[in-house]
Scaffold this motif. Structure first.
Motif, mmCIF file in Angstrom:
data_model
loop_
_atom_site.group_PDB
_atom_site.id
_atom_site.type_symbol
_atom_site.label_atom_id
_atom_site.label_comp_id
_atom_site.label_asym_id
_atom_site.label_seq_id
_atom_site.Cartn_x
_atom_site.Cartn_y
_atom_site.Cartn_z
ATOM 1 N N ASN A 85 0.821 -1.220 0.000
ATOM 2 C CA ASN A 85 0.000 0.000 0.000
ATOM 3 C C ASN A 85 0.854 1.269 0.000
ATOM 4 O O ASN A 85 0.537 2.259 0.669
ATOM 5 N N ARG B 174 2.713 4.734 -1.174
ATOM 6 C CA ARG B 174 2.236 5.968 -1.791
ATOM 7 C C ARG B 174 3.390 6.598 -2.551
ATOM 8 O O ARG B 174 4.487 6.762 -2.021
ATOM 9 N N LEU C 55 4.639 9.796 -5.250
ATOM 10 C CA LEU C 55 4.370 11.134 -5.764
ATOM 11 C C LEU C 55 5.305 11.430 -6.931
ATOM 12 O O LEU C 55 6.512 11.243 -6.820
ATOM 13 N N ALA D 103 0.407 0.422 -5.525
ATOM 14 C CA ALA D 103 0.624 1.728 -4.909
ATOM 15 C C ALA D 103 -0.473 2.717 -5.267
ATOM 16 O O ALA D 103 -1.139 2.603 -6.294
ATOM 17 N N GLN D 104 -0.654 3.704 -4.387
ATOM 18 C CA GLN D 104 -1.458 4.879 -4.688
ATOM 19 C C GLN D 104 -0.497 5.939 -5.246
ATOM 20 O O GLN D 104 0.513 6.267 -4.616
ATOM 21 N N VAL D 105 -0.800 6.465 -6.415
ATOM 22 C CA VAL D 105 0.125 7.368 -7.098
ATOM 23 C C VAL D 105 -0.523 8.731 -7.285
ATOM 24 O O VAL D 105 -1.651 8.830 -7.783
ATOM 25 N N THR D 106 0.196 9.769 -6.871
ATOM 26 C CA THR D 106 -0.256 11.143 -7.048
ATOM 27 C C THR D 106 0.617 11.839 -8.075
ATOM 28 O O THR D 106 1.848 11.794 -7.985
ATOM 29 N N ALA E 84 -6.493 4.425 -8.276
ATOM 30 C CA ALA E 84 -5.164 4.412 -7.669
ATOM 31 C C ALA E 84 -4.306 5.589 -8.118
ATOM 32 O O ALA E 84 -3.188 5.759 -7.638
ATOM 33 N N HIS F 270 -4.110 9.781 -8.722
ATOM 34 C CA HIS F 270 -4.729 11.043 -8.342
ATOM 35 C C HIS F 270 -3.946 12.202 -8.967
ATOM 36 O O HIS F 270 -2.714 12.129 -9.096
ATOM 37 N N GLN G 106 0.314 15.088 3.772
ATOM 38 C CA GLN G 106 0.496 13.841 3.034
ATOM 39 C C GLN G 106 1.975 13.422 3.050
ATOM 40 O O GLN G 106 2.870 14.259 3.006
ATOM 41 N N PHE H 258 4.837 10.158 1.643
ATOM 42 C CA PHE H 258 5.005 9.227 0.534
ATOM 43 C C PHE H 258 6.198 8.299 0.782
ATOM 44 O O PHE H 258 7.128 8.624 1.527
ATOM 45 N N ASP H 259 6.138 7.156 0.121
ATOM 46 C CA ASP H 259 7.246 6.186 0.199
ATOM 47 C C ASP H 259 8.232 6.351 -0.956
ATOM 48 O O ASP H 259 9.348 5.843 -0.894
#
Length: 281
Positions: free
Chosen positions: A114, A116, A118, A138-141, A168, A170, A183, A185-186
């Motif tokens: 999970n 994150r 950026l 992953a969640q990607v911004t 997933a 953004h 926020q 991030f990893d």
């Protein structure tokens, strides 16, 4: 009668006269795009006659390329790793060096479950979307100051497949971390502007947005703002990875050290230029 080989030879000669590097390859790309085939297919079609409905748009594209319009803008797309992305004047044309950074991250970085990610200064979205493909859990911004660039990134998102519609990825308009408060991030990746103001760039590069190119007298103004903010938005063990210009590695490594990061090193690109500073928190 004008054949495929005729137009390749004449177009190449014209582009060489206009000072276009790699003129033959450029002409092959334009002809292949017009005919809806690959460059390799052209070798099997050298003797094929071309009708005016093909020749007219080719002449127009050839003139624009001779005037310095990037071939990527004329084709409308660019390949970045395993995907074909849309590219135009709204954002920086993706460079092969940035591809090298994406490939290194995919091979050498292990992220937690999970995770994150950026992509700061995402532009066309190629780097961030490629990372979304490489790290599908992953969640990607994707963040950028330019709303036009963000729109292009949104248009490119479906090109990586089902991930784009799975919630997933953004998009956020932000001046660095201004709209990312709270926020963390990893992995934070960034290809920010690093060209010194006033530096002469090629005709092709002048078609990129100035906002994506220039950053102060030595090219590092934005990076000086970015590094300490990025360090504060990293999770423990998180990675920061960047692309920089020639002769900027030493100062950027100092910035990374001052921000409290560790395992600092600058990877070289395929030309042997120290190009990609990476560090961990």
């Amino acid at each position: 009668m004008t054949t495929v080989l005729d137009i390749l030879d004449k177009g190449t000669a014209y582009l060489e006269k206009r000072g276009i590097e790699d003129a033959r390859r450029n002409m092959q790309m334009l002809v292949a795009h017009q005919l809806g085939c690959t460059r390799m297919d052209l070798y099997l079609r050298f003797d094929e006659p071309l009708e005016e409905d093909h020749l007219a748009p080719l002449r127009d594209a050839l003139k624009q390329r001779g005037d310095g319009v990037p071939v990527q803008h004329l084709l409308g797309t660019v390949f970045f790793r395993q995907h074909e992305f849309k590219t135009d004047a709204r954002a920086l044309i993706p460079r092969p060096e940035t591809e090298e950074l994406a490939e290194w991250l995919a091979k050498h970085v292990t992220l937690p479950e999970n995770a994150r990610i950026l992509d700061m200064g995402t532009g066309s979205g190629c780097l961030g979307l490629s990372l979304a493909h490489d790290f599908p859990a992953a969640q990607v911004t994707l963040a950028d100051l330019s709303p036009e660039a963000l729109n292009l990134a949104r248009e490119n998102a479906p090109r990586i497949g089902a991930l784009a519609s799975a919630g997933a990825i953004h998009f956020i308009q932000s001046d660095l971390f201004q709209n990312l408060a709270g926020q963390s991030f990893d992995l934070i990746a960034a290809n920010l502007p690093y060209v010194p103001e006033g530096e002469q760039v090629s005709k092709e590069v002048r078609h990129d947005p100035a906002l994506a190119l220039f950053s102060g007298k030595d090219g590092l103004d934005l990076i000086r703002r970015f590094v300490p903010e990025a360090a504060r938005h990293l999770n423990p063990g998180g990675w920061l990875a960047m692309e920089i210009g020639i002769d900027q590695a030493s100062e950027v490594e100092t910035l990374l050290h001052s921000a409290g990061l560790r395992e600092i090193r600058t990877l070289k690109d395929l030309s042997g230029i120290p190009r990609f500073p990476v560090a961990q928190k």
